[in-house]
Design a protein around this motif. Structure first.
Motif, PDB file in Angstrom:
ATOM      1  N   GLU A   1       0.804  -1.224   0.000  1.00 50.17           N
ATOM      2  CA  GLU A   1       0.000   0.000   0.000  1.00 50.17           C
ATOM      3  C   GLU A   1       0.842   1.281   0.000  1.00 50.17           C
ATOM      4  N   ASN A   2       2.114   1.174   0.440  1.00 53.85           N
ATOM      5  CA  ASN A   2       2.990   2.348   0.566  1.00 53.85           C
ATOM      6  C   ASN A   2       4.379   2.028   0.011  1.00 53.85           C
ATOM      7  N   PRO A   3       4.490   1.741  -1.278  1.00 49.56           N
ATOM      8  CA  PRO A   3       5.767   1.275  -1.828  1.00 49.56           C
ATOM      9  C   PRO A   3       6.901   2.306  -1.743  1.00 49.56           C
ATOM     10  N   ASP A   4       6.585   3.587  -1.613  1.00 43.87           N
ATOM     11  CA  ASP A   4       7.623   4.613  -1.564  1.00 43.87           C
ATOM     12  C   ASP A   4       7.914   5.104  -0.147  1.00 43.87           C
ATOM     13  N   ALA A   5       7.350   4.458   0.858  1.00 43.47           N
ATOM     14  CA  ALA A   5       7.536   4.910   2.242  1.00 43.47           C
ATOM     15  C   ALA A   5       8.971   4.676   2.704  1.00 43.47           C
ATOM     16  N   THR A   6       9.427   5.546   3.580  1.00 41.23           N
ATOM     17  CA  THR A   6      10.752   5.388   4.189  1.00 41.23           C
ATOM     18  C   THR A   6      10.633   4.433   5.372  1.00 41.23           C
ATOM     19  N   LEU A   7      11.768   4.034   5.911  1.00 35.66           N
ATOM     20  CA  LEU A   7      11.745   3.157   7.087  1.00 35.66           C
ATOM     21  C   LEU A   7      11.016   3.828   8.248  1.00 35.66           C
ATOM     22  N   LEU A   8      11.285   5.110   8.450  1.00 34.37           N
ATOM     23  CA  LEU A   8      10.617   5.838   9.530  1.00 34.37           C
ATOM     24  C   LEU A   8       9.099   5.856   9.317  1.00 34.37           C
ATOM     25  N   GLU A   9       8.683   6.044   8.081  1.00 35.52           N
ATOM     26  CA  GLU A   9       7.248   6.031   7.789  1.00 35.52           C
ATOM     27  C   GLU A   9       6.645   4.650   8.044  1.00 35.52           C
ATOM     28  N   PHE A  10       7.405   3.585   7.731  1.00 29.95           N
ATOM     29  CA  PHE A  10       6.918   2.235   8.032  1.00 29.95           C
ATOM     30  C   PHE A  10       6.796   2.034   9.543  1.00 29.95           C
ATOM     31  N   CYS A  11       7.732   2.593  10.311  1.00 29.34           N
ATOM     32  CA  CYS A  11       7.646   2.513  11.774  1.00 29.34           C
ATOM     33  C   CYS A  11       6.371   3.185  12.258  1.00 29.34           C
ATOM     34  N   GLU A  12       6.092   4.368  11.705  1.00 35.11           N
ATOM     35  CA  GLU A  12       4.887   5.105  12.089  1.00 35.11           C
ATOM     36  C   GLU A  12       3.625   4.363  11.672  1.00 35.11           C
ATOM     37  N   LEU A  13       3.618   3.801  10.476  1.00 38.23           N
ATOM     38  CA  LEU A  13       2.462   3.025  10.010  1.00 38.23           C
ATOM     39  C   LEU A  13       2.229   1.796  10.892  1.00 38.23           C
ATOM     40  N   PHE A  14       3.314   1.122  11.223  1.00 43.19           N
ATOM     41  CA  PHE A  14       3.215  -0.070  12.071  1.00 43.19           C
ATOM     42  C   PHE A  14       2.662   0.308  13.443  1.00 43.19           C
ATOM     43  N   ALA A  15       3.168   1.414  14.008  1.00 39.03           N
ATOM     44  CA  ALA A  15       2.680   1.866  15.314  1.00 39.03           C
ATOM     45  C   ALA A  15       1.201   2.230  15.253  1.00 39.03           C
ATOM     46  N   ALA A  16       0.786   2.902  14.187  1.00 37.49           N
ATOM     47  CA  ALA A  16      -0.623   3.282  14.038  1.00 37.49           C
ATOM     48  C   ALA A  16      -1.510   2.041  13.889  1.00 37.49           C
ATOM     49  N   HIS A  17      -0.990   1.027  13.197  1.00 38.96           N
ATOM     50  CA  HIS A  17      -1.765  -0.192  12.933  1.00 38.96           C
ATOM     51  C   HIS A  17      -1.840  -1.107  14.156  1.00 38.96           C
ATOM     52  N   THR A  18      -0.722  -1.234  14.896  1.00 38.12           N
ATOM     53  CA  THR A  18      -0.657  -2.215  15.990  1.00 38.12           C
ATOM     54  C   THR A  18      -0.616  -1.596  17.382  1.00 38.12           C
ATOM     55  N   GLY A  19      -0.231  -0.318  17.465  1.00 36.91           N
ATOM     56  CA  GLY A  19      -0.055   0.305  18.780  1.00 36.91           C
ATOM     57  C   GLY A  19       1.305   0.039  19.380  1.00 36.91           C
ATOM     58  N   ASN A  20       2.180  -0.600  18.617  1.00 35.89           N
ATOM     59  CA  ASN A  20       3.533  -0.914  19.096  1.00 35.89           C
ATOM     60  C   ASN A  20       4.574  -0.233  18.223  1.00 35.89           C
ATOM     61  N   TRP A  21       5.462   0.527  18.850  1.00 34.47           N
ATOM     62  CA  TRP A  21       6.537   1.187  18.115  1.00 34.47           C
ATOM     63  C   TRP A  21       7.698   0.226  17.961  1.00 34.47           C
ATOM     64  N   VAL A  22       8.282   0.182  16.773  1.00 40.02           N
ATOM     65  CA  VAL A  22       9.509  -0.584  16.531  1.00 40.02           C
ATOM     66  C   VAL A  22      10.508   0.343  15.862  1.00 40.02           C
ATOM     67  N   SER A  23      11.772   0.017  16.002  1.00 44.29           N
ATOM     68  CA  SER A  23      12.829   0.864  15.448  1.00 44.29           C
ATOM     69  C   SER A  23      12.977   0.669  13.946  1.00 44.29           C
ATOM     70  N   ARG A  24      13.674   1.625  13.329  1.00 44.42           N
ATOM     71  CA  ARG A  24      13.943   1.508  11.891  1.00 44.42           C
ATOM     72  C   ARG A  24      14.782   0.272  11.584  1.00 44.42           C
ATOM     73  N   SER A  25      15.758  -0.015  12.469  1.00 44.79           N
ATOM     74  CA  SER A  25      16.602  -1.189  12.232  1.00 44.79           C
ATOM     75  C   SER A  25      15.786  -2.486  12.328  1.00 44.79           C
ATOM     76  N   ALA A  26      14.784  -2.507  13.224  1.00 45.66           N
ATOM     77  CA  ALA A  26      13.929  -3.693  13.330  1.00 45.66           C
ATOM     78  C   ALA A  26      13.098  -3.870  12.066  1.00 45.66           C
ATOM     79  N   ILE A  27      12.541  -2.774  11.577  1.00 48.48           N
ATOM     80  CA  ILE A  27      11.762  -2.834  10.331  1.00 48.48           C
ATOM     81  C   ILE A  27      12.680  -3.254   9.179  1.00 48.48           C
ATOM     82  N   PHE A  28      13.872  -2.659   9.104  1.00 45.93           N
ATOM     83  CA  PHE A  28      14.812  -2.954   8.031  1.00 45.93           C
ATOM     84  C   PHE A  28      15.176  -4.437   8.015  1.00 45.93           C
ATOM     85  N   SER A  29      15.343  -5.024   9.200  1.00 42.98           N
ATOM     86  CA  SER A  29      15.760  -6.439   9.277  1.00 42.98           C
ATOM     87  C   SER A  29      14.702  -7.388   8.726  1.00 42.98           C
ATOM     88  N   ARG A  30      13.462  -6.909   8.584  1.00 38.11           N
ATOM     89  CA  ARG A  30      12.380  -7.755   8.060  1.00 38.11           C
ATOM     90  C   ARG A  30      12.288  -7.690   6.539  1.00 38.11           C
TER      91      ARG A  30
END
Length: 89
Positions: free
Chosen positions: A59-88
């Protein structure tokens, strides 16, 4: 097997008496002298979120890692770091 005092074993290997006692107890309880796991087990909010991440990327192919962190937090209520997102990825 020869019975040798804990004090003599400690002196022979230049270690403390308490270490020898600890190892004797570990051998008796665990049946081995393997090193114990150190530290707390690591927990990640991303562990069971592969499907959610795939949807977010689709849904967000051009999002940055930070934006994915924010999206994940908004979706789940849990914040994760950029490095955690990157590792996936």
């Amino acid at each position: 097997m020869e019975n040798i005092s804990i004090r003599k074993v400690a002196a022979k290997f230049s270690v403390s008496k308490s270490l020898v006692q600890k190892l004797v107890k570990q051998q008796r309880v665990d049946g081995n002298l393997q090193p114990k796991q150190r530290g707390k087990p690591q927990f990640s909010h991303l562990k069971n979120s592969e499907a959610d991440l795939r949807i977010m990327v689709a849904e967000n192919p051009d999002a940055t890692l930070l934006e994915f962190c924010e999206l994940f937090a908004a979706h789940t209520g849990n914040w994760v770091s950029r490095s955690a997102i990157f590792s996936r990825f």
